[in-house]
Design a protein around this motif. Structure first.
Motif, PDB file in Angstrom:
ATOM      1  N   UNK A   2      -7.088  38.933   3.690  1.00  0.00           N
ATOM      2  CA  UNK A   2      -8.097  38.082   3.052  1.00  0.00           C
ATOM      3  C   UNK A   2      -7.392  36.870   2.481  1.00  0.00           C
ATOM      4  N   UNK A   3      -7.995  35.719   2.688  1.00  0.00           N
ATOM      5  CA  UNK A   3      -7.429  34.460   2.201  1.00  0.00           C
ATOM      6  C   UNK A   3      -8.466  33.769   1.331  1.00  0.00           C
ATOM      7  N   UNK A   4      -8.041  33.368   0.149  1.00  0.00           N
ATOM      8  CA  UNK A   4      -8.931  32.646  -0.749  1.00  0.00           C
ATOM      9  C   UNK A   4      -8.201  31.418  -1.266  1.00  0.00           C
ATOM     10  N   UNK A   5      -8.744  30.255  -0.968  1.00  0.00           N
ATOM     11  CA  UNK A   5      -8.142  29.016  -1.433  1.00  0.00           C
ATOM     12  C   UNK A   5      -9.000  28.428  -2.544  1.00  0.00           C
ATOM     13  N   UNK A   6      -8.621  27.266  -3.012  1.00  0.00           N
ATOM     14  CA  UNK A   6      -9.414  26.621  -4.055  1.00  0.00           C
ATOM     15  C   UNK A   6     -10.706  26.046  -3.495  1.00  0.00           C
ATOM     16  N   UNK A   7     -10.784  25.900  -2.192  1.00  0.00           N
ATOM     17  CA  UNK A   7     -12.044  25.486  -1.582  1.00  0.00           C
ATOM     18  C   UNK A   7     -12.474  26.578  -0.598  1.00  0.00           C
ATOM     19  N   UNK A   8     -13.653  27.074  -0.772  1.00  0.00           N
ATOM     20  CA  UNK A   8     -14.163  28.197   0.006  1.00  0.00           C
ATOM     21  C   UNK A   8     -15.623  27.901   0.312  1.00  0.00           C
ATOM     22  N   UNK A   9     -16.177  28.644   1.217  1.00  0.00           N
ATOM     23  CA  UNK A   9     -17.535  28.357   1.675  1.00  0.00           C
ATOM     24  C   UNK A   9     -18.523  29.289   0.973  1.00  0.00           C
ATOM     25  N   UNK A  10     -19.567  28.693   0.421  1.00  0.00           N
ATOM     26  CA  UNK A  10     -20.682  29.441  -0.155  1.00  0.00           C
ATOM     27  C   UNK A  10     -21.891  29.175   0.746  1.00  0.00           C
ATOM     28  N   UNK A  11     -22.539  30.238   1.182  1.00  0.00           N
ATOM     29  CA  UNK A  11     -23.657  30.137   2.115  1.00  0.00           C
ATOM     30  C   UNK A  11     -24.978  29.899   1.392  1.00  0.00           C
ATOM     31  N   UNK A  12     -25.914  29.279   2.067  1.00  0.00           N
ATOM     32  CA  UNK A  12     -27.281  29.139   1.565  1.00  0.00           C
ATOM     33  C   UNK A  12     -27.999  30.463   1.832  1.00  0.00           C
ATOM     34  N   UNK A  13     -27.721  31.424   1.009  1.00  0.00           N
ATOM     35  CA  UNK A  13     -28.266  32.771   1.156  1.00  0.00           C
ATOM     36  C   UNK A  13     -28.207  33.428  -0.223  1.00  0.00           C
ATOM     37  N   UNK A  14     -28.509  34.701  -0.309  1.00  0.00           N
ATOM     38  CA  UNK A  14     -28.480  35.387  -1.606  1.00  0.00           C
ATOM     39  C   UNK A  14     -27.040  35.527  -2.109  1.00  0.00           C
ATOM     40  N   UNK A  15     -26.919  35.725  -3.403  1.00  0.00           N
ATOM     41  CA  UNK A  15     -25.600  35.966  -3.981  1.00  0.00           C
ATOM     42  C   UNK A  15     -24.996  37.213  -3.347  1.00  0.00           C
ATOM     43  N   UNK A  16     -25.810  38.254  -3.190  1.00  0.00           N
ATOM     44  CA  UNK A  16     -25.321  39.510  -2.603  1.00  0.00           C
ATOM     45  C   UNK A  16     -24.780  39.287  -1.189  1.00  0.00           C
ATOM     46  N   UNK A  17     -25.513  38.541  -0.363  1.00  0.00           N
ATOM     47  CA  UNK A  17     -25.036  38.298   0.998  1.00  0.00           C
ATOM     48  C   UNK A  17     -23.795  37.415   1.011  1.00  0.00           C
ATOM     49  N   UNK A  18     -23.657  36.524   0.029  1.00  0.00           N
ATOM     50  CA  UNK A  18     -22.449  35.714  -0.078  1.00  0.00           C
ATOM     51  C   UNK A  18     -21.232  36.572  -0.393  1.00  0.00           C
ATOM     52  N   UNK A  19     -21.450  37.676  -1.075  1.00  0.00           N
ATOM     53  CA  UNK A  19     -20.339  38.569  -1.430  1.00  0.00           C
ATOM     54  C   UNK A  19     -20.049  39.551  -0.301  1.00  0.00           C
ATOM     55  N   UNK A  20     -21.080  40.174   0.228  1.00  0.00           N
ATOM     56  CA  UNK A  20     -20.887  41.231   1.233  1.00  0.00           C
ATOM     57  C   UNK A  20     -20.753  40.681   2.649  1.00  0.00           C
ATOM     58  N   UNK A  21     -21.211  39.455   2.853  1.00  0.00           N
ATOM     59  CA  UNK A  21     -21.252  38.837   4.180  1.00  0.00           C
ATOM     60  C   UNK A  21     -22.041  39.688   5.163  1.00  0.00           C
ATOM     61  N   UNK A  22     -23.029  40.400   4.645  1.00  0.00           N
ATOM     62  CA  UNK A  22     -23.897  41.223   5.477  1.00  0.00           C
ATOM     63  C   UNK A  22     -25.248  40.530   5.598  1.00  0.00           C
ATOM     64  N   UNK A  23     -25.448  39.844   6.713  1.00  0.00           N
ATOM     65  CA  UNK A  23     -26.675  39.087   6.931  1.00  0.00           C
ATOM     66  C   UNK A  23     -27.636  39.820   7.872  1.00  0.00           C
ATOM     67  N   UNK A  24     -27.337  41.085   8.147  1.00  0.00           N
ATOM     68  CA  UNK A  24     -28.159  41.839   9.094  1.00  0.00           C
ATOM     69  C   UNK A  24     -29.420  42.372   8.411  1.00  0.00           C
ATOM     70  N   UNK A  25     -30.345  42.805   9.219  1.00  0.00           N
ATOM     71  CA  UNK A  25     -31.592  43.387   8.712  1.00  0.00           C
ATOM     72  C   UNK A  25     -31.352  44.783   8.124  1.00  0.00           C
TER      73      UNK A  25
END
Length: 165
Positions: free
Chosen positions: A23-46
């Motif tokens: 896992x790599x985390x820099x000072x600039x990272x991507x936040x998705x236009x989605x729920x906070x939970x999906x931004x953390x889990x990266x689970x966008x499935x149904x």
């Protein structure tokens, strides 16, 4: 250019396997236009295959849980415009929660705490201390407090990497 080896194995030969464990985390990272939970889990499935207990543990450890509890929709709150409705520290805590949720064996932090306040930085460093026995953690930072938790510190000077003794 060059070769990166771990235990004399060229990482190019095992690219797909090792990528799952880093896992790599820099000072600039991507936040998705989605729920906070999906931004953390990266689970966008149904079907949502989220480990709820582990997820709760991750958000608690990073301190974002307190903020989430103040939101009317909790972690179902939608992030808009790639995080414009969040502070820099809140976005960084979400990114740290994502990193913890992935549960990689190797964690690389590249100036990853630049937007976090002193108390949150202290809490994250305590968290890193608690997990470092089970993981390889590489911290790239100019902030000396972040480096205090490191077993070894290397310094790059004049394009040469030296062990800081």
């Amino acid at each position: 250019n060059g070769i990166i080896k771990i235990n004399d194995i060229d990482l190019k030969s095992v690219r797909q396997n090792w990528a799952k464990n880093v896992s790599y985390l820099s000072q600039s990272y991507f936040i998705f236009n989605d729920s906070i939970k999906n931004n953390i889990t990266l689970d966008f499935s149904e079907k949502k295959k989220i480990d709820q207990n582990f997820y709760n543990d991750c958000i608690k450890k990073t301190g974002i849980e307190e903020f989430i509890k103040t939101l009317p929709k909790g972690d179902d709150t939608q992030v808009i415009d790639f995080g414009k409705n969040l502070s820099g520290g809140q976005k960084q805590k979400i990114a740290f929660s994502r990193l913890l949720y992935k549960n990689s064996k190797v964690i690389i932090l590249d100036e990853a705490m630049s937007a976090i306040d002193y108390e949150s930085r202290k809490k994250i460093n305590e968290l890193l201390i608690s997990i470092k026995k089970d993981k390889i953690i590489i911290i790239i930072s100019h902030h000396s407090d972040d480096l205090k938790i490191c077993d070894k510190i290397y310094k790059i000077e004049n394009k040469i990497i030296k062990l800081n003794e």
